[in-house]
Scaffold this motif. Structure first.
Motif, PDB file in Angstrom:
ATOM      1  N   UNK B 214      28.145 -12.012 -18.728  1.00  0.00           N
ATOM      2  CA  UNK B 214      28.830 -12.463 -17.514  1.00  0.00           C
ATOM      3  C   UNK B 214      29.506 -13.822 -17.706  1.00  0.00           C
ATOM      4  N   UNK B 229      38.668 -12.130  -6.924  1.00  0.00           N
ATOM      5  CA  UNK B 229      37.249 -12.325  -6.633  1.00  0.00           C
ATOM      6  C   UNK B 229      36.316 -11.280  -7.263  1.00  0.00           C
ATOM      7  N   UNK B 232      34.230 -12.540 -10.146  1.00  0.00           N
ATOM      8  CA  UNK B 232      33.365 -13.722 -10.038  1.00  0.00           C
ATOM      9  C   UNK B 232      32.237 -13.605  -9.028  1.00  0.00           C
ATOM     10  N   UNK B 233      32.441 -12.802  -8.011  1.00  0.00           N
ATOM     11  CA  UNK B 233      31.539 -12.837  -6.859  1.00  0.00           C
ATOM     12  C   UNK B 233      30.676 -11.577  -6.847  1.00  0.00           C
ATOM     13  N   UNK B 234      29.406 -11.759  -7.186  1.00  0.00           N
ATOM     14  CA  UNK B 234      28.492 -10.622  -7.289  1.00  0.00           C
ATOM     15  C   UNK B 234      28.171 -10.050  -5.915  1.00  0.00           C
ATOM     16  N   UNK B 235      28.381 -10.820  -4.853  1.00  0.00           N
ATOM     17  CA  UNK B 235      28.072 -10.289  -3.520  1.00  0.00           C
ATOM     18  C   UNK B 235      29.120  -9.260  -3.081  1.00  0.00           C
ATOM     19  N   UNK B 241      29.953  -7.568 -11.668  1.00  0.00           N
ATOM     20  CA  UNK B 241      31.316  -8.084 -11.604  1.00  0.00           C
ATOM     21  C   UNK B 241      32.214  -7.257 -12.518  1.00  0.00           C
TER      22      UNK B 241
ATOM     23  N   UNK C 208      36.783 -17.672  -1.104  1.00  0.00           N
ATOM     24  CA  UNK C 208      36.227 -17.092  -2.329  1.00  0.00           C
ATOM     25  C   UNK C 208      34.797 -17.559  -2.603  1.00  0.00           C
ATOM     26  N   UNK C 209      34.130 -16.805  -3.471  1.00  0.00           N
ATOM     27  CA  UNK C 209      32.783 -17.163  -3.892  1.00  0.00           C
ATOM     28  C   UNK C 209      32.625 -16.948  -5.383  1.00  0.00           C
ATOM     29  N   UNK C 210      31.715 -17.706  -5.970  1.00  0.00           N
ATOM     30  CA  UNK C 210      31.427 -17.561  -7.400  1.00  0.00           C
ATOM     31  C   UNK C 210      29.920 -17.480  -7.587  1.00  0.00           C
ATOM     32  N   UNK C 211      29.460 -16.417  -8.236  1.00  0.00           N
ATOM     33  CA  UNK C 211      28.049 -16.285  -8.554  1.00  0.00           C
ATOM     34  C   UNK C 211      27.804 -17.008  -9.883  1.00  0.00           C
ATOM     35  N   UNK C 213      26.118 -18.581 -13.280  1.00  0.00           N
ATOM     36  CA  UNK C 213      25.283 -18.150 -14.407  1.00  0.00           C
ATOM     37  C   UNK C 213      24.663 -19.357 -15.108  1.00  0.00           C
ATOM     38  N   UNK C 283      25.449 -17.448  -5.134  1.00  0.00           N
ATOM     39  CA  UNK C 283      26.902 -17.330  -4.980  1.00  0.00           C
ATOM     40  C   UNK C 283      27.389 -18.495  -4.130  1.00  0.00           C
ATOM     41  N   UNK C 285      29.921 -20.631  -2.047  1.00  0.00           N
ATOM     42  CA  UNK C 285      31.117 -20.592  -1.201  1.00  0.00           C
ATOM     43  C   UNK C 285      31.353 -21.998  -0.648  1.00  0.00           C
TER      44      UNK C 285
END
Lengths: 342, 342, 342
Positions: B214, B229, B232-235, B241, C208-211, C213, C283, C285
């Protein structure tokens, strides 16, 4: 005919053979930035142009181990693609710094061959050199590996075992041109300890640990264009990708800042063993033992010989079991020379 | 009024419209170093200034696909934010190399529109160009995507379907100024095979595989300022992703070094399909098929047309099932032209 | 005597004391490229030399928060190694841009001390400065931390609590020399909104959101030479490595491009709280609230004061519970000034 190379087998080597390795590489500030992102590297001479200039150098050179890894990576397709085991390296010397903008290539000379008694494998000794765009050697080292034979019936070569030294003498070390530690700034370097503060036999626990992730070691190993598949392909090692031994070396060296902040430049590699495999999820720690100290022929410059041990836990100073073998928690046992203010 | 953009919908496009994309970008040795860290990239011309100079160029250019990704990334907010599907790209040409220090921007011209019969979506064709700080086009390509309508009742535009070629002719390719392969060093490049050693129809298995993480694909996709998105966004994608298709292209291209080390520069993109989604944990492998070969109007330079297929396992040369659809293990089917010594 | 530093304890600080921090650092395009790989950063002035030059600057400077993190990282071994808690920062000002090639070092002055009533800890206030190779201050800020005492019986120092402002006035902000937004290109910047389009109290959801790592936040934190072990060593925090608060700040700032693309340069930091820990898998935001707007003494340049909130889910505009404490989904509550075209 297949266009892809299966690599060299034992019978493809002959003593005196010179192998020019592929893929020259130009380095820049990008490689330096990645080195800082991948390791907790804080040695000031490799971090700051201004600090390096105060030490008599034109600018901050590329990290010495990164130069080593770049050269080593180029040798992999020709030397160790069919290696059963990396048996060791010795007599490594850094001849001059690598600067951003330099282009490195590598070549190896076969200096020894010995077929094993099983007839299926043999040991190959090579001296590998990294060369810059001016044709100057930047570093060299001897490495020996056990390599498979393609054809077990191929005749055994005459056995040639090179004479190798156990460790370099301080007099053998090459100092970077202009290096001068007489105006060395210990505050900016991070610690007050000069060479005379260290005693032979002293052990330094470097305190910190780093738990390694898959993405990190792959980024590092690719950066050095080392493409051995065990480091990248989980289908060939479902139990976990094998982390390139050089990643453990650089991680341990960076951790050693804490207690050895003034061991600025690595100039000699006396030997090293990757005692046990390292996998993602392992937490790497490190300790060092002072093996020797010496004055050098440059103003204010001394050399310190260090054993650098990386572990994944366990008692800090126990290396081997009663049978003389490395205990399972030991990852690395490295012997090197670094330059330090007197 | 919301300050954030919801992106363009189908009814926001008109044929002939020119869209200047945001966020110009200056590249440096930093981007090159990251490219080497993210992919097992070893093509010598993109690795070494000295090698590139021996091929008649002033220095080693930025990797051709990286230039493509940088341009592509800029188009995402304007072209594919509301895309239901990426339908394809074609007629991609690299017009001149990108050098460290160059600043790239991008613009697209709408060249076709066709509302779908369901009235809810339509197909948009654009020709996108990357432009450097001198106003010179560095690459262009045609892409078409299916885009949602904001309002299903909005009237359908006149249908304009652009005439597109199935593949570029070798004569259409633009060669970098000064390129000369007459002093090409095959040893440093890594393989002895020149253009005449390849035959149309030949298939090359590139042997190696890389299991993707990832962190890696997100680093790569962000580097190209592509912020869709789903990457990047697992939700929004709890099942994993979706890896940017360009990451798969660059990984497969880097793997193709093994067998195609002398296919140095990509100059044409004839088409490509992302056959199935790629997720972290997949092990990417690649094989190539030689589709065509041609001489070029530069000393010692030829062109090779290649199909590059990336898979996540399975039989190397089976692409489609009996129903004509890509099999589930196929990730990428790309058709491109590269330059190679004759 | 141990060679490794245990860090400073509360009784080691005295008001007026100046601490020169170790490990100066030269930055290059490499650090910039990594910043783009680590964050979805798209502000044009930090992405393109050409765009920056059109704004009156000689080139694109290093991202302002990256400069902050580089300075902050240097202070960690001297200020917060034995910190029980980071209590806050305030009065942060950027005095001049950092350019590729600059070398940064850092120093802190102790400006306040207050032993806690339990006698075991105390609060230390420092003003930290980043200084370039010309001896010019590039940024400064006040930070206060709760630090353990080595010896509970050590006498309490005289209490000195510095007078700190709640927020900088727009008049206190330092503008980069030459900055001129009169020829600002809103198309290339990515959004049409100028300062007068924003109203105090306006809230912008950045969409947008970023999970996150593990590998990413460790790469970032090391890049800034911040080696606090909670960020790296899973054996000291088996529940998950604690992500460096600065990583959350930079991620939220990059996400804020969507709605605040023209808030180009950060010049003031009024305060900030890391409301809850952030761990890998979260994640991130972000949303912003406009707190103030002002004209500046440079052509076409205005200042916007923003609250930047990072969350890991939950309702976008709810910050605190009925007890006045931050709700568990709130990661960051930051108050800063940025420069924007009028």
């Amino acid at each position: 005919m297949s266009k892809t190379s299966a690599g060299r087998f034992f019978e493809d080597y002959s003593v005196g053979q010179v192998i020019d390795h592929a893929v020259p590489r130009t380095v820049s500030g990008g490689e330096r930035a990645l080195h800082h992102a991948l390791y907790p590297a804080r040695h000031a001479l490799h971090s700051s142009d201004v600090f390096a200039q105060a030490c008599g150098l034109p600018a901050s050179p590329i990290d010495d181990l990164m130069a080593f890894h770049l050269v080593f990576g180029k040798t992999v397709p020709d030397i160790s693609l069919n290696a059963v085991a990396n048996l060791g390296y010795v007599e490594g010397r850094w001849h001059r710094p690598v600067w951003p903008g330099d282009t490195l290539r590598a070549r190896s000379t076969v200096i020894g061959l010995k077929q094993n008694s099983n007839g299926k494998t043999g040991v190959v000794w090579v001296r590998s050199e990294g060369v810059n765009q001016h044709g100057q050697i930047v570093l060299d080292y001897v490495r020996w590996v056990m390599v498979r034979k393609r054809d077990a019936d191929a005749p055994a070569p005459d056995t040639v075992v090179p004479e190798l030294r156990g460790a370099l003498d301080a007099l053998d070390l090459v100092l970077p041109e202009g290096l001068d530690f007489t105006r060395y700034d210990f505050t900016l370097a991070g610690e007050p300890h000069r060479l005379r503060d260290y005693t032979v036999g002293e052990v330094i626990d470097h305190v910190d640990g780093v738990t390694v992730e898959e993405a990190e070691h792959m980024l590092a190993t690719r950066l050095w264009q080392n493409t051995a598949k065990v480091h990248f392909d989980l289908t060939v090692r479902p139990e976990g990708r094998l982390i390139y031994g050089g990643h453990v070396i650089s991680m341990a060296r960076a951790l050693s800042f804490n207690g050895l902040a003034n061991a600025q430049m690595i100039v000699g590699l006396n030997g090293g063993a990757h005692a046990n495999p390292c996998l993602a999820g392992d937490t790497i720690r490190a300790w060092s033992e002072v093996l020797d100290v010496a004055e050098c022929d440059a103003p204010g410059v001394g050399a310190i010989r260090l054993r650098l041990v990386a572990t994944k836990g366990g008692e800090p100073s126990t290396l081997r079991g009663e049978d003389g073998r490395y205990l399972p928690h030991v990852l690395l046992d490295l012997d090197y020379w670094a330059l330090m203010p007197l």
